[in-house]
Structures are given as C-alpha cells and as structure tokens.
Scaffold this active site. Structure first.
Site, PDB file in Angstrom:
ATOM      1  N   LYS A 164       0.406   3.465  -2.937  1.00  0.00           N
ATOM      2  CA  LYS A 164      -0.775   4.321  -3.093  1.00  0.00           C
ATOM      3  C   LYS A 164      -0.433   5.815  -2.994  1.00  0.00           C
ATOM      4  CE  LYS A 164      -3.544   0.499  -1.367  1.00  0.00           C
ATOM      5  NZ  LYS A 164      -4.306  -0.101  -0.250  1.00  0.00           N
ATOM      6  N   TYR A 191      -4.627   3.374   8.039  1.00  0.00           N
ATOM      7  CA  TYR A 191      -5.961   2.785   8.235  1.00  0.00           C
ATOM      8  C   TYR A 191      -6.525   3.203   9.593  1.00  0.00           C
ATOM      9  CZ  TYR A 191      -3.861   0.116   4.511  1.00  0.00           C
ATOM     10  OH  TYR A 191      -3.206  -0.235   3.373  1.00  0.00           O
ATOM     11  N   VAL A 218       1.144  -3.678   3.852  1.00  0.00           N
ATOM     12  CA  VAL A 218       1.133  -4.968   4.555  1.00  0.00           C
ATOM     13  C   VAL A 218       2.397  -5.797   4.314  1.00  0.00           C
ATOM     14  CG1 VAL A 218      -1.366  -5.227   4.838  1.00  0.00           C
ATOM     15  CG2 VAL A 218      -0.255  -6.113   2.776  1.00  0.00           C
ATOM     16  N   TYR A 273      -3.823  -2.710 -10.121  1.00  0.00           N
ATOM     17  CA  TYR A 273      -3.692  -2.493  -8.679  1.00  0.00           C
ATOM     18  C   TYR A 273      -2.805  -3.572  -8.029  1.00  0.00           C
ATOM     19  CZ  TYR A 273      -5.046  -2.519  -3.755  1.00  0.00           C
ATOM     20  OH  TYR A 273      -5.016  -2.541  -2.389  1.00  0.00           O
ATOM     21  N   SER A 291       0.795  -1.234   0.000  1.00  0.00           N
ATOM     22  CA  SER A 291       0.000   0.000   0.000  1.00  0.00           C
ATOM     23  C   SER A 291       0.824   1.279   0.000  1.00  0.00           C
ATOM     24  CB  SER A 291      -0.939   0.025   1.197  1.00  0.00           C
ATOM     25  OG  SER A 291      -2.020  -0.811   0.938  1.00  0.00           O
TER      26      SER A 291
HETATM   27  N1  GLU Z   1      -2.276  -5.344  -1.901  1.00  0.00           N
HETATM   28  C1  GLU Z   1      -2.811  -5.266  -0.567  1.00  0.00           C
HETATM   29  C2  GLU Z   1      -4.298  -5.507  -0.612  1.00  0.00           C
HETATM   30  O1  GLU Z   1      -4.913  -4.965  -1.481  1.00  0.00           O
HETATM   31  C3  GLU Z   1      -2.496  -3.915  -0.007  1.00  0.00           C
HETATM   32  C4  GLU Z   1      -2.954  -3.762   1.407  1.00  0.00           C
HETATM   33  C5  GLU Z   1      -1.960  -2.999   2.247  1.00  0.00           C
HETATM   34  O2  GLU Z   1      -0.778  -2.948   1.973  1.00  0.00           O
HETATM   35  O3  GLU Z   1      -2.391  -2.452   3.251  1.00  0.00           O
HETATM   36  O4  GLU Z   1      -4.852  -6.211   0.171  1.00  0.00           O
END
Ligand code: GLU
Length: 309
Positions: free
Chosen positions: A67, A243, A261, A191, A64
C-alpha cells in the site's frame, strides 16, 4: 564488522531464539501454512551500506506493505486530489473494520486500512484494464528495488480472492457512495494481486530507499517523487502504518513503518536507512510481533528514532 552489521547480526540471532512468535494470519488460507519460525532483516543505508541477517533472502507475501507503493503511484497519477477520496487520519480501528465507513459516509480514514487501500488501487485502475494497472504496480516496485525478478504469488492471490468476503463488503459499501469508480470485482482483483506480491527483506528494503532519501532514486539521484511528497508519505506511515497499533509502534520504534499480515514491515529512518523485517507471527493488531521487537532494538542501538536518541 561495522556497528550496523553487528547490531543486525545480534538482533537476528536473538529473534531466531525467541519463543514468543505471535500467530500467523489464518484468514487467508495460503498464509496459514507459512512456518512461523522464520525471521529476516535487511537494512540498506542511504550511504549504500547493506546489512542483513536471518532469512533476509526468503520471499514472503508483502500484503499491506504494497500500500506504500500504490499510494506513491496514485499520488503521482492524481496528485492531492487523492485526499478528497481517502482521508489521512489514524483509524483506531482494525485493518478490515466496516463500522467507521458507515459513520463517515464511505470515505476511508486513510490509505493504509483495507478500505482506503482498495480506493487507492481503484484510482490506479481508472482508465486501464486490471492487467495494465497490475503491470504498472509491479513494474514500479521492480524499478524501485532494481530487481526484475519480483513477482506475484498466484496461489496467495487466488486464496484471498476465494475468501476475501470482508474486503468485498468494504468495496461494495464504498461503491454505494461513489468512492469506487470501477466495477468492484475489478478493483478487488487488482488489490488482491498487489497484496500477493512476494519479496524478500532485501528486495523490500531496497524498494523503500526513495523514502529514506527525500524521494530520490539511489541509483541515479533523480527524484522518484519530490521531497515534500516523500515526507508526507512517511508521515502517513508513522500515524497510520500499523492500524490500531500505530501509536504503540511510534512509541516503541519511533520511525515511519508499514506492516502487512504476511509478517513484513518496511520501516524508514529518514536520511539514514530503509529497513525491512519479516517474521510471520502477528500480534493482536495484525502486525508482526518479532518484527516490531527487532525494529525497537535496532532503532535503540542505532539512535535512529525521529523523536531523539
Ligand atoms: N490482503 C490483506 C487483506 O486485505 C491485507 C491486510 C494486511 O496486510 O494488513 O486482508
């Protein structure tokens, strides 16, 4: 040794010795195989000073953290129109939550939860083939880090493509409200691949420098984005980058940051430094446990919190 290098070395040594490492992400099978005993940190100052410690040179799945870069690209492409598609409020929900989308008629709370990030990627995809959109994302990150060797880990992308049922649900749900323009499987494909980009802490800290330098490219001094946009991306990182652990991160670290993650965190000390940490074990909110502990120690020692020394 400089004050920064001493702090980074000591923090890396301390983190390597700690027994509390959190849990690696299991829901992406390829990430479940990563050794949790690794820890890396890299700090790139706006003055050019570089301080590194631990496994700072080992590539990991940025997940993430990507992003931040896709948000920057999408804002460049569609400007503030982006905010009619995606909100900018903290979600207070897990990163892959479905319930909030239903209440809010398919408009994701922010660009950093999964739903919002898929919608942002969809904006980048519009008018392009998935391969071109992915190429644009990768080229942008290589340009920011000034490192053409950065690549996608195809095993991680395939692993997520096979098991990303929750993300498929989010994307389909948004599609039903017209929030996703392109075929769902194409938006998801881009994505999953952007999340599977592999970078070391040093590469990531270098890529984040523009956010610590009011949007400027450190090599040329030219703007990557304007100062106002850099300030606003930092604001969204502060409020939404972890988050439903974003409040805790702001409380403890006091800087804008974005976690993934894979266990990486990109953290920005405006006008001071871009910092990347990596430790694969996560806390209950899905954020790197030791990454956060290390950043808390660093900002305290350096007096970098945006809320005061
Ligand atoms: N590729 C992971 C997902 O979409 C990213 C989530 C993350 O890094 O928080 O679940």
């Amino acid at each position: 040794m400089s004050k920064l290098q001493t702090a980074v070395q000591e923090i890396a040594d301390e983190m390597r010795a700690r027994p509390d490492r959190g849990e690696v992400a299991h829901y992406i099978p390829e990430l479940a195989t990563v050794d949790p005993n690794q820890f890396g940190i890299a700090v790139v100052g706006v003055d050019g000073e570089v301080a590194t410690g631990g496994d700072f040179d080992v590539p990991f799945s940025i997940q993430s953290v990507s992003k931040v870069f896709t948000l920057t690209l999408a804002l460049g492409k569609v400007g503030d129109r982006l905010w009619s598609r995606v909100g900018r409020e903290p979600s207070g929900s897990p990163f892959n939550s479905v319930v909030q989308l239903e209440y809010e008629r398919g408009k994701p709370r922010n660009p950093f939860i999964n739903a919002g990030a898929i919608a942002v990627t969809d904006l980048i995809l519009s008018g392009h083939q998935p391969r071109e959109a992915l190429g644009e994302i990768l080229r942008f990150i290589r340009f920011l880090a000034d490192d053409p060797s950065i690549a996608i880990d195809e095993n991680v992308a395939a692993s997520e493509q096979r098991t990303g049922f929750r993300n498929a649900a989010l994307a389909n749900y948004m599609k039903s409200f017209g929030v996703i323009e392109n075929p769902v499987e194409l938006a998801l494909g881009v994505y999953f691949h952007q999340c599977a980009i592999a970078m070391s802490c040093l590469q990531l800290a270098r890529a984040g420098r523009y956010l610590a330098m009011s949007g400027r490219n450190p090599a040329t001094g030219h703007p990557v984005i304007n100062a106002e946009r850099a300030r606003r991306i930092n604001a969204v990182m502060l409020t939404c980058g972890h988050y439903d652990g974003s409040g805790e991160f702001a409380y403890r670290v006091g800087l804008p940051g974005k976690s993934g993650v894979g266990g990486g965190i990109l953290c920005i000390a405006p006008e001071k430094a871009s910092v990347a940490v990596w430790s694969p074990g996560l806390d209950a909110a899905g954020n790197s446990h030791l990454g956060r502990v290390a950043l808390e120690a660093l900002t305290k020692r350096m007096g970098w919190s945006i809320f005061g020394a």
